[in-house]
Write a protein that holds these residues in place. Structure first.
Motif, PDB file in Angstrom:
ATOM      1  N   LYS A 103      33.223  74.356 -40.852  1.00 21.04           N
ATOM      2  CA  LYS A 103      31.784  74.552 -40.717  1.00 21.04           C
ATOM      3  C   LYS A 103      31.453  74.486 -39.238  1.00 21.04           C
ATOM      4  O   LYS A 103      31.832  73.545 -38.550  1.00 21.04           O
ATOM      5  CB  LYS A 103      31.038  73.452 -41.475  1.00 21.04           C
ATOM      6  CG  LYS A 103      29.565  73.713 -41.609  1.00 21.04           C
ATOM      7  CD  LYS A 103      28.982  72.780 -42.660  1.00 21.04           C
ATOM      8  CE  LYS A 103      27.589  73.249 -43.055  1.00 21.04           C
ATOM      9  NZ  LYS A 103      26.984  72.399 -44.052  1.00 21.04           N
ATOM     10  N   LEU A 104      30.740  75.485 -38.785  1.00 25.55           N
ATOM     11  CA  LEU A 104      30.357  75.541 -37.373  1.00 25.55           C
ATOM     12  C   LEU A 104      28.999  74.902 -37.178  1.00 25.55           C
ATOM     13  O   LEU A 104      28.068  75.151 -37.934  1.00 25.55           O
ATOM     14  CB  LEU A 104      30.274  76.989 -36.920  1.00 25.55           C
ATOM     15  CG  LEU A 104      31.492  77.568 -36.241  1.00 25.55           C
ATOM     16  CD1 LEU A 104      31.249  79.015 -35.960  1.00 25.55           C
ATOM     17  CD2 LEU A 104      31.784  76.836 -34.952  1.00 25.55           C
ATOM     18  N   LEU A 105      28.877  74.102 -36.130  1.00 26.55           N
ATOM     19  CA  LEU A 105      27.591  73.502 -35.816  1.00 26.55           C
ATOM     20  C   LEU A 105      27.232  73.855 -34.392  1.00 26.55           C
ATOM     21  O   LEU A 105      28.097  74.016 -33.554  1.00 26.55           O
ATOM     22  CB  LEU A 105      27.662  71.971 -35.868  1.00 26.55           C
ATOM     23  CG  LEU A 105      28.475  71.265 -36.904  1.00 26.55           C
ATOM     24  CD1 LEU A 105      28.624  69.822 -36.490  1.00 26.55           C
ATOM     25  CD2 LEU A 105      27.765  71.338 -38.225  1.00 26.55           C
ATOM     26  N   ILE A 106      25.941  73.903 -34.119  1.00 23.97           N
ATOM     27  CA  ILE A 106      25.560  73.908 -32.717  1.00 23.97           C
ATOM     28  C   ILE A 106      25.699  72.481 -32.204  1.00 23.97           C
ATOM     29  O   ILE A 106      25.724  71.530 -32.975  1.00 23.97           O
ATOM     30  CB  ILE A 106      24.123  74.421 -32.515  1.00 23.97           C
ATOM     31  CG1 ILE A 106      23.142  73.666 -33.405  1.00 23.97           C
ATOM     32  CG2 ILE A 106      24.048  75.895 -32.780  1.00 23.97           C
ATOM     33  CD1 ILE A 106      21.701  74.044 -33.149  1.00 23.97           C
ATOM     34  N   ASP A 107      25.792  72.337 -30.902  1.00 24.00           N
ATOM     35  CA  ASP A 107      26.028  71.012 -30.332  1.00 24.00           C
ATOM     36  C   ASP A 107      24.931  70.030 -30.698  1.00 24.00           C
ATOM     37  O   ASP A 107      25.166  68.832 -30.764  1.00 24.00           O
ATOM     38  CB  ASP A 107      26.138  71.112 -28.808  1.00 24.00           C
ATOM     39  CG  ASP A 107      27.285  71.999 -28.388  1.00 24.00           C
ATOM     40  OD1 ASP A 107      27.178  72.640 -27.334  1.00 24.00           O
ATOM     41  OD2 ASP A 107      28.290  72.044 -29.121  1.00 24.00           O
ATOM     42  N   SER A 108      23.721  70.539 -30.916  1.00 28.42           N
ATOM     43  CA  SER A 108      22.608  69.642 -31.250  1.00 28.42           C
ATOM     44  C   SER A 108      22.722  69.054 -32.637  1.00 28.42           C
ATOM     45  O   SER A 108      22.052  68.082 -32.953  1.00 28.42           O
ATOM     46  CB  SER A 108      21.281  70.405 -31.185  1.00 28.42           C
ATOM     47  OG  SER A 108      21.041  70.843 -29.893  1.00 28.42           O
ATOM     48  N   ALA A 109      23.558  69.662 -33.466  1.00 24.78           N
ATOM     49  CA  ALA A 109      23.580  69.249 -34.870  1.00 24.78           C
ATOM     50  C   ALA A 109      24.602  68.159 -35.144  1.00 24.78           C
ATOM     51  O   ALA A 109      24.867  67.853 -36.301  1.00 24.78           O
ATOM     52  CB  ALA A 109      23.863  70.466 -35.754  1.00 24.78           C
ATOM     53  N   VAL A 110      25.180  67.564 -34.106  1.00 24.62           N
ATOM     54  CA  VAL A 110      26.222  66.555 -34.319  1.00 24.62           C
ATOM     55  C   VAL A 110      25.651  65.333 -35.018  1.00 24.62           C
ATOM     56  O   VAL A 110      26.200  64.842 -36.009  1.00 24.62           O
ATOM     57  CB  VAL A 110      26.861  66.177 -32.970  1.00 24.62           C
ATOM     58  CG1 VAL A 110      27.658  64.910 -33.093  1.00 24.62           C
ATOM     59  CG2 VAL A 110      27.735  67.299 -32.482  1.00 24.62           C
ATOM     60  N   ALA A 111      24.525  64.831 -34.544  1.00 24.29           N
ATOM     61  CA  ALA A 111      23.952  63.636 -35.166  1.00 24.29           C
ATOM     62  C   ALA A 111      23.444  63.950 -36.572  1.00 24.29           C
ATOM     63  O   ALA A 111      23.513  63.106 -37.466  1.00 24.29           O
ATOM     64  CB  ALA A 111      22.813  63.102 -34.302  1.00 24.29           C
ATOM     65  N   TYR A 112      22.960  65.160 -36.748  1.00 23.55           N
ATOM     66  CA  TYR A 112      22.448  65.575 -38.060  1.00 23.55           C
ATOM     67  C   TYR A 112      23.539  65.499 -39.116  1.00 23.55           C
ATOM     68  O   TYR A 112      23.313  65.088 -40.251  1.00 23.55           O
ATOM     69  CB  TYR A 112      21.926  67.006 -37.929  1.00 23.55           C
ATOM     70  CG  TYR A 112      21.381  67.635 -39.170  1.00 23.55           C
ATOM     71  CD1 TYR A 112      22.135  68.541 -39.899  1.00 23.55           C
ATOM     72  CD2 TYR A 112      20.093  67.368 -39.603  1.00 23.55           C
ATOM     73  CE1 TYR A 112      21.628  69.142 -41.025  1.00 23.55           C
ATOM     74  CE2 TYR A 112      19.574  67.970 -40.729  1.00 23.55           C
ATOM     75  CZ  TYR A 112      20.341  68.870 -41.435  1.00 23.55           C
ATOM     76  OH  TYR A 112      19.841  69.479 -42.544  1.00 23.55           O
ATOM     77  N   THR A 113      24.760  65.915 -38.763  1.00 26.68           N
ATOM     78  CA  THR A 113      25.823  65.969 -39.756  1.00 26.68           C
ATOM     79  C   THR A 113      26.752  64.772 -39.696  1.00 26.68           C
ATOM     80  O   THR A 113      27.703  64.702 -40.461  1.00 26.68           O
ATOM     81  CB  THR A 113      26.687  67.223 -39.538  1.00 26.68           C
ATOM     82  OG1 THR A 113      27.068  67.272 -38.171  1.00 26.68           O
ATOM     83  CG2 THR A 113      25.925  68.472 -39.878  1.00 26.68           C
TER      84      THR A 113
ATOM     85  N   ASP B 230      28.011  62.878 -42.881  1.00 21.82           N
ATOM     86  CA  ASP B 230      29.025  63.383 -43.799  1.00 21.82           C
ATOM     87  C   ASP B 230      30.426  63.272 -43.237  1.00 21.82           C
ATOM     88  O   ASP B 230      31.385  63.620 -43.912  1.00 21.82           O
ATOM     89  CB  ASP B 230      28.781  64.871 -44.081  1.00 21.82           C
ATOM     90  CG  ASP B 230      27.432  65.106 -44.710  1.00 21.82           C
ATOM     91  OD1 ASP B 230      26.877  66.201 -44.550  1.00 21.82           O
ATOM     92  OD2 ASP B 230      26.951  64.170 -45.365  1.00 21.82           O
TER      93      ASP B 230
ATOM     94  N   ASP C  28      33.928  61.704 -41.681  1.00 20.21           N
ATOM     95  CA  ASP C  28      34.742  60.493 -41.820  1.00 20.21           C
ATOM     96  C   ASP C  28      35.375  60.061 -40.507  1.00 20.21           C
ATOM     97  O   ASP C  28      35.600  58.879 -40.295  1.00 20.21           O
ATOM     98  CB  ASP C  28      35.861  60.742 -42.837  1.00 20.21           C
ATOM     99  CG  ASP C  28      35.307  60.887 -44.231  1.00 20.21           C
ATOM    100  OD1 ASP C  28      35.625  61.869 -44.901  1.00 20.21           O
ATOM    101  OD2 ASP C  28      34.533  60.004 -44.630  1.00 20.21           O
TER     102      ASP C  28
ATOM    103  N   VAL D 240      27.346  58.908 -30.630  1.00 24.37           N
ATOM    104  CA  VAL D 240      26.703  59.069 -31.926  1.00 24.37           C
ATOM    105  C   VAL D 240      27.602  58.523 -33.029  1.00 24.37           C
ATOM    106  O   VAL D 240      27.161  57.806 -33.937  1.00 24.37           O
ATOM    107  CB  VAL D 240      26.387  60.560 -32.164  1.00 24.37           C
ATOM    108  CG1 VAL D 240      25.904  60.789 -33.562  1.00 24.37           C
ATOM    109  CG2 VAL D 240      25.347  61.039 -31.180  1.00 24.37           C
TER     110      VAL D 240
END
Lengths: 359, 396
Positions: free
Chosen positions: A233-243, A246, A248, A275
């Motif tokens: 799953k690709l995230l933008i750098d801003s989405a690290v805390a969001y995900t 989930d 481990d 984070v």
């Protein structure tokens, strides 16, 4: 006399290390990699022999050697330097040990000059020098046997460095369990090796990849992992805390491991580790032992600057500055474990290991 | 198997029910009303694939607007405040009054927040309403409000703004009057007043926050918030010396727009990629963000990345200030990041992505109240814990 490698951007302080990494990354696919590795495996000594010219009069050049080794994109820069320095010993014309050491030092300095910002290159050269010259064989009367002993140790060090990734991949298999979610940042060849080994042992896990601005290295990693049939799953750098809920564990590579036990890595690693630490997720670092450097940064700015131009896609007004540093420093309190070819270490043990390596 | 948070069940239910909400059945008894029914619904350009129209139109607005255009547009509005509303009240005989048209005409001003446009449109509904009893008026108001809300279910401030308007306007003892016309005029008066307050909210917030910006400070902002821009503009115009760190604001590059605007005001700006926030947080004195919505816990819902910045700032003891108008206070209580109506925004990576690779496309995240220091609202400067008290006063 020691020819220096032309740093393509000597004026404006752009880090050649990161520029060439991007160049390597832009053209390489895994098919190409496989072919290149097969070619290298067929003739393990073929590459250096072609660069040792039988043409009379052309001197042996450590830079040419280095470049020929670096053409293999899977090889780390420091390992290429180590191999090149081993070739220096082999082809050296000296007749005394002191002369040999001086020539080795000159070659090592010219390699380090090639890119002053690359920590692993500097550390690799230093460690090679120490490993090779720290032997009682140098007390022998016979120069030739001493030289052959040096060559033996140099080859051994080169072998260890080459195999470092396999050892790290095997050590880290115990930490990847079925059904786990791993977050990675940017593109680290060591981490890719770890994940590849896990995928090939039929473990079931999924990977969250950050995009890795500004050079989109995360997209390359997601490509490679998709080929291995690992759910990515690709995230933008801003989405690290969001995900991060989930996730481990976090797996990162390192450009260098410093004396405090912290690491220097691509920009964004510190943020991710912070984070993860605040949410009690373990942060694992995969680093070969030749990356252990004699550095102790006190804060983020306390390193040799390594700048990298960022392309925003739209023109930026001239009055606006841009933060172009390519890497940051992650203090040891945010790291859980380091996987190295010396074993699985906690950050506090790193300084002990450094002492053993360097003394 | 892969999702460990329980809210994925909620996500699944939401994705099942959202298509139904997109086409609200109003009071018509027919099971399948014709497309152009009495309360025409706003056509969501992307009803199928769950793209948030809120964020799409914001991006469209941002793409075409420059500071000059803004200034011209504002001058035009300032000249004739009532002309734009009068032109939409159709003098052509037979064309019914449409709240959606009204809403759209107000929304053409890019400086105006969506919720404020909705409030103005609802005020116009009261003005142009043909009802003769109070109950009928309220029903019509409710229908208009629902049709506005259904236009974009992901916009929190729109929903909250409509709800607050309804409560503010109808909560008056004037409704007890015998005379319908005077009651109606009283309602119109309150509606206009609410519209005025909402319009001026940004100025009030800008003035309240001036005390917190001191000379020589460094402010970190995320994305493009018009409220925060107003705050910084006011500070720059009062000749304060400060500098701003702007994050890039992927994926819609809103941070670049903000840096453009700030550079025009001669404020020293530094652009960072989103990964560089922790790297530079040492030099930062405060973080300033806007909000898409303020929730009951005192937390905020804002552009993706706000939670991360607040977390990093909190771990380094930097204050996080939120600038939010009062009509953004919503009756929501998210328990974790996924506990909201999903608002997706497609991301352009610049290179093709293999089909097997998923992409996290959520456009916003939730920042819990423990990471926020203060909220600047037109009701005053509040701590996050006070927000629920204010909400009670607003909604009851």
């Amino acid at each position: 006399m020691p020819d220096t490698l032309q740093n393509p951007n000597p004026q404006n302080n752009i880090s050649a290390y990161y520029q060439t990494r991007a160049a390597h990354h832009a053209v390489v696919t895994s098919d190409w990699l496989a072919q290149a590795q097969a070619a290298v495996a067929r003739e393990p000594d073929g590459a250096p022999d072609t660069s040792v010219p039988p043409v009379a009069g052309k001197p042996f050049s450590v830079i040419d050697e280095f470049n020929s080794w670096r053409k293999q994109p899977d090889l780390a820069e420091a390992v290429a330097a180590i191999r090149a320095l081993a070739a220096v010993i082999r082809n050296c014309q000296a007749t005394t040990m002191m002369e040999l050491e001086i020539e080795l030092k000159k070659a090592s300095d010219s390699l380090k000059l090639w890119d002053a910002t690359s920590i692993s290159l500097t550390a690799g050269c230093d460690l090679f020098m120490r490993y090779v010259t720290r032997t009682s064989a140098l007390e022998y009367e016979d120069f030739n046997s001493a030289k052959s002993r040096l060559i033996e140790r140099a080859e051994k060090f080169g072998e260890i460095s080459c195999k470092a990734r396999r050892i790290i991949a095997m050590l880290s298999q115990d930490f990847i369990f079925d059904g786990c979610t791993i977050m990675v940042h940017g593109f680290s060849r060591v981490v890719l090796e770890v994940l590849k080994t896990a995928a090939q042992s039929k473990k079931l896990f999924r990977v969250f990849c950050t995009e890795g601005r500004p050079d989109r290295t995360g997209l390359r990693l997601s490509n490679e992992l998709a080929k291995l049939d690992v759910p990515v799953k690709l995230l933008i750098d801003s989405a690290v805390a969001y995900t991060m809920d989930d996730v481990d564990m976090v797996f990162v590579g390192a450009d260098g491991v410093v004396e405090s036990g912290g690491i220097i890595n691509m920009m964004g690693t510190y943020q991710m580790a912070l984070v993860a630490h605040s949410m009690n997720k373990p942060v694992y670092v995969a680093a070969e032992s030749y990356k252990f450097a004699r550095l102790y940064p006190l804060d983020q700015k306390d390193m040799a600057p390594a700048l990298r131009p960022i392309d925003f896609g739209v023109p930026i007004p001239s009055k606006v500055e841009v933060e172009t540093s390519a890497r940051d420093y992650t203090p040891p309190q945010y790291l859980t474990l380091l996987f190295t070819d010396l074993g699985v270490l906690t950050p506090s043990v790193v300084s002990d290991e450094l002492i053993q390596l360097y003394l």
